[in-house]
Design a protein around this motif. Sequence first.
Motif, short mmCIF file in Angstrom:
data_model
loop_
_atom_site.label_atom_id
_atom_site.label_comp_id
_atom_site.label_asym_id
_atom_site.label_seq_id
_atom_site.Cartn_x
_atom_site.Cartn_y
_atom_site.Cartn_z
N GLY A 245 0.61 -1.14 0.13
CA GLY A 245 0.18 -0.04 -0.01
C GLY A 245 0.74 1.09 -0.04
O GLY A 245 0.11 2.18 -0.12
N GLY A 246 2.10 1.24 0.09
CA GLY A 246 2.95 2.27 0.29
C GLY A 246 3.42 2.81 -1.11
O GLY A 246 3.21 2.19 -2.09
N TYR A 247 3.87 3.98 -1.38
CA TYR A 247 4.22 4.76 -2.45
C TYR A 247 5.46 5.54 -2.22
O TYR A 247 5.57 6.01 -1.40
N VAL A 248 6.45 5.38 -3.38
CA VAL A 248 7.53 6.17 -3.26
C VAL A 248 7.61 6.79 -4.67
O VAL A 248 7.33 6.41 -5.70
N THR A 249 8.04 8.39 -4.73
CA THR A 249 7.80 9.32 -5.89
C THR A 249 9.36 9.70 -5.81
O THR A 249 10.04 10.22 -4.79
N THR A 250 9.97 9.60 -6.97
CA THR A 250 11.19 10.38 -7.49
C THR A 250 11.04 11.60 -8.28
O THR A 250 10.31 11.31 -9.42
N GLU A 251 11.35 12.72 -8.22
CA GLU A 251 11.50 13.79 -9.05
C GLU A 251 12.62 14.41 -9.34
O GLU A 251 13.46 14.94 -8.36
N PHE A 252 13.10 14.15 -10.34
CA PHE A 252 14.48 14.78 -10.74
C PHE A 252 14.16 16.34 -11.45
O PHE A 252 13.34 16.37 -11.89
N THR A 253 15.36 16.91 -11.48
CA THR A 253 15.18 18.70 -11.77
C THR A 253 14.94 18.58 -13.39
O THR A 253 13.95 19.21 -13.97
N GLY A 254 15.54 17.67 -14.00
CA GLY A 254 15.31 17.81 -15.66
C GLY A 254 14.86 16.57 -16.35
O GLY A 254 14.62 16.62 -17.42
N LEU A 255 14.76 15.43 -15.55
CA LEU A 255 14.17 14.25 -15.91
C LEU A 255 12.91 13.79 -15.71
O LEU A 255 12.37 12.69 -16.16
N GLY A 256 12.22 14.56 -14.72
CA GLY A 256 10.93 14.23 -14.64
C GLY A 256 10.68 13.48 -13.29
O GLY A 256 11.57 13.13 -12.58
N ARG A 257 9.40 13.21 -13.17
CA ARG A 257 8.85 12.51 -11.95
C ARG A 257 8.35 11.09 -12.20
O ARG A 257 7.60 10.75 -13.28
N ILE A 258 8.51 10.36 -11.25
CA ILE A 258 8.31 8.76 -11.31
C ILE A 258 7.42 8.47 -9.78
O ILE A 258 8.18 8.72 -8.82
N THR A 259 6.29 7.85 -10.00
CA THR A 259 5.80 7.21 -8.75
C THR A 259 5.67 5.54 -8.72
O THR A 259 5.18 5.19 -9.75
N VAL A 260 6.08 4.71 -7.81
CA VAL A 260 5.90 3.39 -7.92
C VAL A 260 5.28 2.88 -6.51
O VAL A 260 5.45 3.74 -5.25
N GLY A 261 4.53 1.98 -6.52
CA GLY A 261 3.79 1.29 -5.25
C GLY A 261 2.80 0.81 -5.41
O GLY A 261 2.57 0.12 -6.59
N GLY A 262 1.93 0.80 -4.54
CA GLY A 262 0.52 -0.16 -4.64
C GLY A 262 0.76 -1.58 -4.16
O GLY A 262 1.79 -2.13 -3.79
#
Length: 262
Positions: A245-262
């Motif tokens: 049920g947890g989620y982790v998000t990474t956001e890079f300055t020039g490469l964008g954002r990704i979220t994983v989890g579920g």
Amino acid sequence: MTTTATWTVDRAAEELLRREDTRTDGPPLTDSWPELDLDTAYRIQDETLRLRLARGETLIGVKLGLTSRAKQQRMNVDSPLVAWLTDAMILPAGAPVPRERLIHPRAEPEIAFVMGRSLTGPGVTAATAICAVDQVFAGIEIIDSRYRDFRFTLPDVVADNASSGAFVTGALGRDPGELNLALEGCVVESGGTVVHTATGAAVQGHPAEALALAANTLARRGHRIEAGWLVLTGGVTDAVPLPPGGYVTTEFTGLGRITVGG
């Protein structure tokens, strides 16, 4: 208890894949095989790859592990390593983490390269390595371990394919010449709370240094990085646990954002 005398490269590879397939962790190989060295561990890793390919997986690239000081300190090891990526490890964007085949997943942000040209060591430098890159992407690797509590020595984790599990890459591909990858910022959130920040310099000073290290390490084993391969350059920060049920998000300055989890 398995004794030193019963371990072989073939048996160790089969045991690690068995643990992966059955979601069963166990003690490090070195608990009962204290003489296991890096050369033998890489032979186990290569035998594991051979077994993966024999069952239908396709080799698509390489990953580096323990390239940041944060990761080295957490895992109590002092050297980076190189391992294999296959198509079975791809996590499609937006798909939930495949918990049904993972033991204790953790997420870590990565800077990923798609190779435009092959790269053959020895003697590869960061400057020549980055010239062989076609595009750069943000990534998240979902690491896992076939060792209980992520307890291992360097030979153990090399044999275990650098704790490979799954990975996802972002939708935004950038020309490496458009970015200062050493200064590429990364913010990691878990459950909406910022837990780590870093820049690409955390990866061997520059992700291209990690790419060069991979090419030169593979050359000593008779391999090279092929055009079209994906290279995960190693965790920019320490890994973050991914509870159900947890989620982790990474956001890079020039490469964008990704979220994983579920």
